[in-house]
Design a protein around this motif. Structure first.
Motif, mmCIF file in Angstrom:
data_model
loop_
_atom_site.group_PDB
_atom_site.id
_atom_site.type_symbol
_atom_site.label_atom_id
_atom_site.label_comp_id
_atom_site.label_asym_id
_atom_site.label_seq_id
_atom_site.Cartn_x
_atom_site.Cartn_y
_atom_site.Cartn_z
ATOM 1 N N LYS A 34 0.829 -1.128 0.181
ATOM 2 C CA LYS A 34 0.012 0.022 0.120
ATOM 3 C C LYS A 34 0.772 1.089 -0.058
ATOM 4 O O LYS A 34 0.398 2.439 -0.145
ATOM 5 N N GLU A 35 2.078 0.922 0.269
ATOM 6 C CA GLU A 35 3.026 2.324 0.393
ATOM 7 C C GLU A 35 3.244 2.753 -1.024
ATOM 8 O O GLU A 35 3.081 2.108 -2.146
ATOM 9 N N LYS A 36 3.547 4.192 -1.313
ATOM 10 C CA LYS A 36 3.868 4.521 -2.513
ATOM 11 C C LYS A 36 5.221 4.032 -3.089
ATOM 12 O O LYS A 36 5.190 3.690 -4.390
ATOM 13 N N ASP A 37 6.090 3.665 -2.352
ATOM 14 C CA ASP A 37 7.329 2.984 -2.796
ATOM 15 C C ASP A 37 7.555 1.832 -1.884
ATOM 16 O O ASP A 37 8.349 1.833 -1.103
ATOM 17 N N PRO A 38 6.826 0.507 -2.165
ATOM 18 C CA PRO A 38 7.103 -0.548 -1.334
ATOM 19 C C PRO A 38 8.362 -1.069 -1.347
ATOM 20 O O PRO A 38 8.723 -1.545 -0.066
ATOM 21 N N ILE A 39 9.287 -1.106 -2.197
ATOM 22 C CA ILE A 39 10.599 -1.557 -2.219
ATOM 23 C C ILE A 39 11.424 -0.721 -1.044
ATOM 24 O O ILE A 39 12.161 -1.158 -0.478
ATOM 25 N N PHE A 40 11.290 0.490 -1.172
ATOM 26 C CA PHE A 40 12.257 1.303 -0.573
ATOM 27 C C PHE A 40 11.550 1.220 0.974
ATOM 28 O O PHE A 40 12.393 1.281 2.009
ATOM 29 N N ALA A 41 10.307 1.167 1.140
ATOM 30 C CA ALA A 41 9.715 1.057 2.600
ATOM 31 C C ALA A 41 10.313 -0.213 3.150
ATOM 32 O O ALA A 41 10.585 -0.276 4.296
ATOM 33 N N PHE A 42 10.272 -1.170 2.395
ATOM 34 C CA PHE A 42 11.072 -2.351 3.065
ATOM 35 C C PHE A 42 12.382 -2.336 3.291
ATOM 36 O O PHE A 42 12.822 -2.663 4.370
ATOM 37 N N ASN A 43 13.152 -1.677 2.252
ATOM 38 C CA ASN A 43 14.934 -1.559 2.519
ATOM 39 C C ASN A 43 14.959 -0.767 3.654
ATOM 40 O O ASN A 43 15.747 -1.069 4.559
ATOM 41 N N LYS A 44 14.194 0.350 3.833
ATOM 42 C CA LYS A 44 14.331 1.182 5.016
ATOM 43 C C LYS A 44 14.231 0.578 6.148
ATOM 44 O O LYS A 44 15.112 0.638 7.272
ATOM 45 N N GLN A 45 13.346 -0.116 6.597
ATOM 46 C CA GLN A 45 13.266 -0.952 7.762
ATOM 47 C C GLN A 45 14.345 -2.152 7.974
ATOM 48 O O GLN A 45 14.646 -2.383 9.054
ATOM 49 N N ILE A 46 14.512 -2.917 7.144
ATOM 50 C CA ILE A 46 15.662 -3.770 7.028
ATOM 51 C C ILE A 46 16.901 -2.806 7.527
ATOM 52 O O ILE A 46 17.754 -3.481 8.276
ATOM 53 N N ILE A 47 17.311 -1.698 6.756
ATOM 54 C CA ILE A 47 18.294 -1.089 7.066
ATOM 55 C C ILE A 47 18.318 -0.617 8.669
ATOM 56 O O ILE A 47 19.219 -0.692 9.319
ATOM 57 N N ASP A 48 17.267 0.191 9.180
ATOM 58 C CA ASP A 48 17.024 0.581 10.440
ATOM 59 C C ASP A 48 17.438 -0.657 11.035
ATOM 60 O O ASP A 48 17.682 -0.188 12.538
ATOM 61 N N ASN A 49 17.220 -1.853 11.098
ATOM 62 C CA ASN A 49 17.067 -3.005 12.160
ATOM 63 C C ASN A 49 18.316 -3.905 12.053
ATOM 64 O O ASN A 49 18.485 -4.494 13.014
ATOM 65 N N THR A 50 19.028 -3.351 10.810
ATOM 66 C CA THR A 50 20.464 -3.965 10.931
ATOM 67 C C THR A 50 21.573 -3.213 11.050
ATOM 68 O O THR A 50 22.721 -3.733 10.872
ATOM 69 N N ILE A 51 21.386 -1.995 10.968
ATOM 70 C CA ILE A 51 22.551 -0.987 10.855
ATOM 71 C C ILE A 51 23.718 -1.244 11.728
ATOM 72 O O ILE A 51 24.594 -1.126 11.442
ATOM 73 N N ASP A 52 23.211 -1.840 13.150
ATOM 74 C CA ASP A 52 24.164 -1.989 14.261
ATOM 75 C C ASP A 52 25.057 -3.130 13.797
ATOM 76 O O ASP A 52 26.076 -3.206 14.498
ATOM 77 N N GLN A 53 24.399 -3.943 13.073
ATOM 78 C CA GLN A 53 25.431 -5.331 12.826
ATOM 79 C C GLN A 53 26.056 -5.218 11.402
ATOM 80 O O GLN A 53 27.090 -5.910 11.195
#
Length: 272
Positions: A34-53
């Motif tokens: 439902k997001e305007k850019d589903p791919i980026f919305a997904f990538n953003k959350q992946i990056i936010d949650n893995t950036i420490d590792q």
């Protein structure tokens, strides 16, 4: 990013984890569609949650190219979102005649500002050299892959009695240096990683195949690590698709933390 900065990031995070952003519209959680850019919305959350590792992120460009202009826009936004002190890899597997390779290099290094790009060496030095002309950028040369078809050519014995992949590695050392060239070495062949490490003791390896493909992180470190770590171990599906609901980001973080915890132990054990 130069070699010193990359190793500093590995030391800072006690990790040599590369997260593969192989983002597939058919596999991401349904609510994101439902997001305007589903791919980026997904990538953003992946990056936010893995950036420490994660010390690196590796978008496979095929997943973005397949979506046309919108896909390229999603890739650009993803790159802009990744912190500048984190290593980026364009998994594009380019390799063409010299003038065309020069344009590919310009596209990924100047227009998109990736730190590195995967390159196929089959056409020889003139297809690789243009990528090596960019300061503080890296060629990641396909050397020994873990796919089933790798047996078709990579393991063929040459007239010198060596497997073809070994000839590629030995010859390519004359093209680049440990400061601008890495090698793709599949994780599912521990003894082969050891063979490659003997040939190129100082180069970094990008190692796919850990996680969903069954490669052993312990084996990769045992046979592939050097005094500067010398490894970027990639996990794609095992991290980014660990969860399928609205908490997919937390599931990705859990899997990244598991790998980082093991990597910290292995760095202490083998990075000497």
């Amino acid at each position: 990013m130069d070699k010193k900065a990359l190793f500093a990031k590995i030391s800072q995070k006690s990790s040599f984890l590369c997260v593969g952003l192989d983002t597939d519209l058919t596999k991401i959680p349904e609510h994101l569609l439902k997001e305007k850019d589903p791919i980026f919305a997904f990538n953003k959350q992946i990056i936010d949650n893995t950036i420490d590792q994660a010390v690196a992120y590796k978008p496979n460009t095929a997943f973005y190219e397949a979506l046309g202009p919108k896909g390229w826009e999603s890739l650009h936004k993803t790159l802009e979102y990744i912190p500048k002190d984190v290593f980026t890899i364009a998994d594009a597997k380019r390799g063409d005649i010299g003038n065309t390779s020069g344009l590919y290099a310009k596209a990924f290094f100047e227009m998109m500002d990736f730190d590195s790009v995967t390159v196929a060496p089959y056409m020889g030095i003139d297809s690789v050299k243009p990528f090596l002309a960019f300061e503080d950028k890296w060629v990641i040369l396909l050397a020994l892959t873990s796919n089933e078809g790798s047996q078709d050519f990579q393991m063929l014995e040459t007239k010198n009695g060596k497997p073809f992949f070994q000839e590629v590695i030995e010859k390519s050392q004359k093209w680049g240096t440990p400061d601008n060239m890495m090698y793709v070495v599949g994780a599912t062949r521990g003894e082969k990683i050891a063979e490659v490490r003997k040939l190129v003791p100082d180069h970094f390896f990008l190692v796919p195949g850990v996680g969903a493909q069954g490669g052993s992180l312990e084996e990769v470190a045992k046979f592939g690590m050097n005094s500067n770590c010398g490894l970027l171990v990639n996990s794609s599906r095992g991290i980014i698709y660990a969860g399928k609901d609205k908490d997919f980001g937390k599931a990705a973080k859990t899997e990244a933390q598991k790998l980082q915890t093991e990597m910290e132990i292995l760095l202490d054990k083998y990075c000497k």
